[in-house]
Structures are given as structure tokens and as C-alpha cells.
Design a protein around this motif. Structure first.
Motif, short mmCIF file in Angstrom:
data_model
loop_
_atom_site.label_atom_id
_atom_site.label_comp_id
_atom_site.label_asym_id
_atom_site.label_seq_id
_atom_site.Cartn_x
_atom_site.Cartn_y
_atom_site.Cartn_z
N UNK A 150 -5.15 -36.18 10.83
CA UNK A 150 -5.38 -34.43 11.11
C UNK A 150 -5.56 -33.88 9.73
N UNK A 151 -4.71 -34.16 8.83
CA UNK A 151 -4.99 -33.51 7.36
C UNK A 151 -6.26 -33.90 6.97
N UNK A 152 -6.91 -34.92 7.10
CA UNK A 152 -8.47 -35.21 6.69
C UNK A 152 -9.41 -34.10 7.43
N UNK A 153 -8.90 -33.96 8.51
CA UNK A 153 -9.87 -33.11 9.59
C UNK A 153 -9.65 -31.53 9.21
N UNK A 154 -8.53 -31.53 8.77
CA UNK A 154 -8.27 -29.93 8.21
C UNK A 154 -8.95 -29.70 6.96
N UNK A 155 -8.88 -30.71 6.06
CA UNK A 155 -9.43 -30.83 4.84
C UNK A 155 -11.07 -30.61 4.89
N UNK A 156 -11.54 -31.33 5.98
CA UNK A 156 -13.00 -31.24 6.10
C UNK A 156 -13.61 -29.83 6.70
N UNK A 157 -12.71 -28.97 7.63
CA UNK A 157 -12.82 -27.94 7.99
C UNK A 157 -12.97 -26.88 6.93
N UNK A 158 -11.99 -27.06 5.90
CA UNK A 158 -11.74 -26.03 4.91
C UNK A 158 -12.95 -26.23 4.10
N UNK A 159 -13.47 -27.67 3.73
CA UNK A 159 -14.50 -27.64 2.48
C UNK A 159 -15.62 -27.72 3.09
N UNK A 160 -15.97 -27.65 4.18
CA UNK A 160 -17.60 -27.81 4.73
C UNK A 160 -18.52 -26.76 4.34
N UNK A 161 -17.78 -25.46 4.07
CA UNK A 161 -18.58 -24.43 3.72
C UNK A 161 -18.48 -24.17 2.31
N UNK A 162 -17.86 -24.98 1.40
CA UNK A 162 -17.65 -24.82 -0.05
C UNK A 162 -18.27 -25.88 -0.79
N UNK A 163 -18.54 -27.04 -0.08
CA UNK A 163 -19.41 -28.08 -0.96
C UNK A 163 -20.15 -28.92 0.17
N UNK A 164 -21.04 -29.86 -0.40
CA UNK A 164 -21.94 -30.55 0.19
C UNK A 164 -21.20 -31.84 0.75
N UNK A 169 -18.62 -36.67 0.03
CA UNK A 169 -17.24 -37.43 0.84
C UNK A 169 -17.69 -38.65 1.45
N UNK A 170 -16.84 -39.56 1.38
CA UNK A 170 -17.15 -40.88 1.98
C UNK A 170 -15.65 -41.19 2.67
N UNK A 171 -15.54 -41.65 3.85
CA UNK A 171 -14.21 -41.91 4.43
C UNK A 171 -14.61 -43.32 4.82
N UNK A 172 -13.47 -44.20 4.44
CA UNK A 172 -13.48 -45.56 4.95
C UNK A 172 -12.22 -45.73 5.83
N UNK A 173 -12.28 -46.74 6.58
CA UNK A 173 -11.13 -47.26 7.35
C UNK A 173 -10.54 -48.75 7.43
N UNK A 174 -9.76 -48.81 5.98
CA UNK A 174 -9.64 -50.27 5.69
C UNK A 174 -8.41 -50.79 6.77
#
Length: 303
Positions: A150-164, A169-174
Motif C-alpha cells: 500500500x505504501x509503495x502504491x501511494x509513493x507511485x501516485x505521489x511521484x508519477x507527475x514529479x519524475x519519470x 523505478x524498479x520493483x522486484x518481488x524477491x
């Protein structure tokens, strides 16, 4: 991961990426913090037994980076990680130093647990081209994992209009990958596997990156942070480890011939590989250790 390591070792000719006047490394690791707020079994930096507060000496690290990075060529990337790097209040300062001194990709690794507290400086670095790599070590089906996702999704929403985000951004699921124990556990103590097949142990290596740490260059994370790992289990005097504690890293200010020698041996098996298993037993990486984590300060060494 294992297939990639084997492909890399068998097919990549680093001379193609190397300027003729500098020792060359594919990738380099830098710690911002040795401790971690997770305890992932099989962590290849052994941060699973080092509690938050297991700090590095930041000023020494900055001096080490000033000394060594202008002397070497890194053709792929340099990573700032740990442990969990966002546990270190001066993490951004270390990252800035790395960006200033290299001409390769710079990556910031994080388990995303503290991302919500560090939006602004992280995004500022992403604007400068730093790649944020979030490793999701908790299953999204677990209570803790649901919060982190949830926190990562909120970060993506916050950052999407501020940075490419596509390029930074690279998300892995180890959590859903297979790992193995780097060192052998017996009665809450660490021991080397010593399968006496260093070539096979090396072929399974999940962390072959050179480490800059404590004034030296180290072949891998297992040897670089071994003193702190053994400090967590009070094993620094254990006879099983003395041959590995005698491993001599290369000083960051060593003669350039020694740095070339270090680079030449980086992609070859070494006797220290005997610490790790030749025939790993694999398990799902989301498994967390339940041992009590220890705060272990950066070791003092002088070879």
C-alpha cells in the motif's frame, strides 16, 4: 538469479567495457547501514542478524568513495544498499557523493518499509537519474506485506507527475523467489559450509559484487561484513572462522597494480567461496528469521 550469474560469468567480456587506463568492475556495492528492520532468511549481506542501529562510519565511507571511485571504472552500476539504507539519516549524502564521482548507473536499494518517510529526497535523487529499486521481501498476502505494498502504491501516485518512473523505478518481488542460506546455521551460530568445491560455490553466488567498506575493497558481501555477522553471534574467536578472517582485502588507497589485481580476481573463485554452499538448498525468500537481532558497530580492522 543463478542462471544470470552463470550467463554473465560465461559470456561477458569485461575488457569490452573497460577503458585501458583504469581497473574495471562490473558492479560495486556501498552500504549506508549494516542493520535492517527485516530478517530475511538467506540475505546475501547477512543483514538478517544485524538490528537497526548497526551503523557504518559515514565520514569514513565518504572519504573512501573520494579515494577509490576516481581510480576505477564501473561499467554497469554502483548500488547504495544495506541492510536497509534508509535507516541511515545521512543516506542522501552518501548517494550524492556517489553520483558526483561515477559515470555509470547509480541505484538505491530499499525494502520500502521506510519509503513513506523519505519521499522528497528520494524523488530529488530520482530526478538526477538515480534508479530506486524496491525489493518487496514480504508477501502481499501477509499483514505486513499489505501495508508495504500500500505504501509503495501511494509513493507511485505521489511521484508519477514529479519524475519519470519508467526509467527510475524498479520493483522486484524477491519474497516469491528462491534463496538459500549463505552461511550454515547450527544451534543459533554461523558456520562455513566447506563443501570443498569452490568453483561450484562460486557458480551459485548471488552477490559477486565488489564491496567498498571500512577503508578496503572486498570480493563479496559475505567476506566484507563477516566480522559484524560473527559479532552478532559472539563467534569472532571461533576456530571455524579464523582462516576466513585472515582474508586480506585491498586498501582503497593501494598502489594501482593492487587494484588491477583485485579487479582481475573479482570474477574468479577464491578460497573464501568455501564459506558458501556448493549445493544450495533453496527455499522461498519471504521466510523471516526469528533469532534475536543484535546491534553490531562497524568493526575496527587494520591489516
Amino acid at each position: 538469479m543463478r542462471k544470470f550469474q552463470r550467463f554473465y560469468k560465461n559470456n561477458f567480456d569485461e575488457s569490452l567495457f573497460s577503458p585501458s587506463d583504469k581497473p574495471t568492475f562490473r558492479a560495486v556495492n556501498v552500504h549506508a547501514h549494516n542493520g535492517c528492520n527485516l530478517a530475511c532468511q538467506g540475505c546475501n549481506h547477512n543483514s538478517s542478524v544485524l538490528a537497526p542501529g548497526s551503523s557504518i562510519i559515514v565520514d569514513q565511507m565518504l572519504n573512501d568513495l573520494d579515494t577509490i571511485l576516481p581510480r576505477i571504472h564501473i561499467w554497469s552500476h554502483i548500488s547504495l544498499l544495506g541492510g536497509e539504507p534508509m535507516l541511515e539519516p545521512r543516506c542522501s549524502e552518501i548517494l550524492t557523493k556517489m553520483v558526483e564521482l561515477v559515470d555509470c548507473r547509480v541505484k538505491l536499494f530499499s525494502n520500502a518499509t521506510l519509503l513513506h518517510k523519505n519521499y522528497d529526497w528520494v524523488i530529488e535523487h530520482m530526478r538526477r537519474g538515480v534508479i530506486l529499486r524496491l525489493a518487496m521481501h514480504n508477501s502481499p498476502y501477509s499483514a505486513k506485506g499489505k501495508i508495504i505494498y500500500k505504501n509503495v502504491n501511494e509513493f507511485i501516485e505521489y511521484a508519477m507527475d514529479k519524475v519519470d518512473l519508467d526509467s527510475t523505478l524498479n520493483i522486484t518481488e524477491p519474497w516469491n523467489e528462491k534463496w538459500f542460506e549463505m552461511l550454515k546455521w547450527e544451534d543459533n551460530k554461523f558456520y562455513p559450509y566447506e563443501d570443498n568445491d569452490v568453483e561450484s560455490s562460486w557458480s551459485h553466488c548471488t552477490c559477486p559484487q565488489m564491496q567498498i567498506y571500512n577503508g578496503y575493497l572486498w570480493k563479496c558481501a559475505s567476506i566484507a561484513y563477516l566480522r559484524e555477522t560473527l559479532g552478532s553471534t559472539q563467534q569472532l574467536d571461533d576456530s571455524a572462522w579464523q582462516k576466513y578472517l585472515k582474508y586480506k582485502p585491498t586498501r582503497v588507497d593501494a598502489p594501482i597494480e593492487d587494484i588491477y589485481k583485485m579487479a582481475d580476481g573479482q570474477n574468479k573463485a577464491n578460497y573464501i567461496c568455501n564459506m558458501c554452499p556448493a549445493n544450495p538448498k533453496w527455499f522461498r525468500a519471504h521466510k523471516q528469521l526469528t533469532n534475536v537481532k543484535q546491534v553490531v558497530p562497524q568493526s575496527k580492522i587494520d591489516f
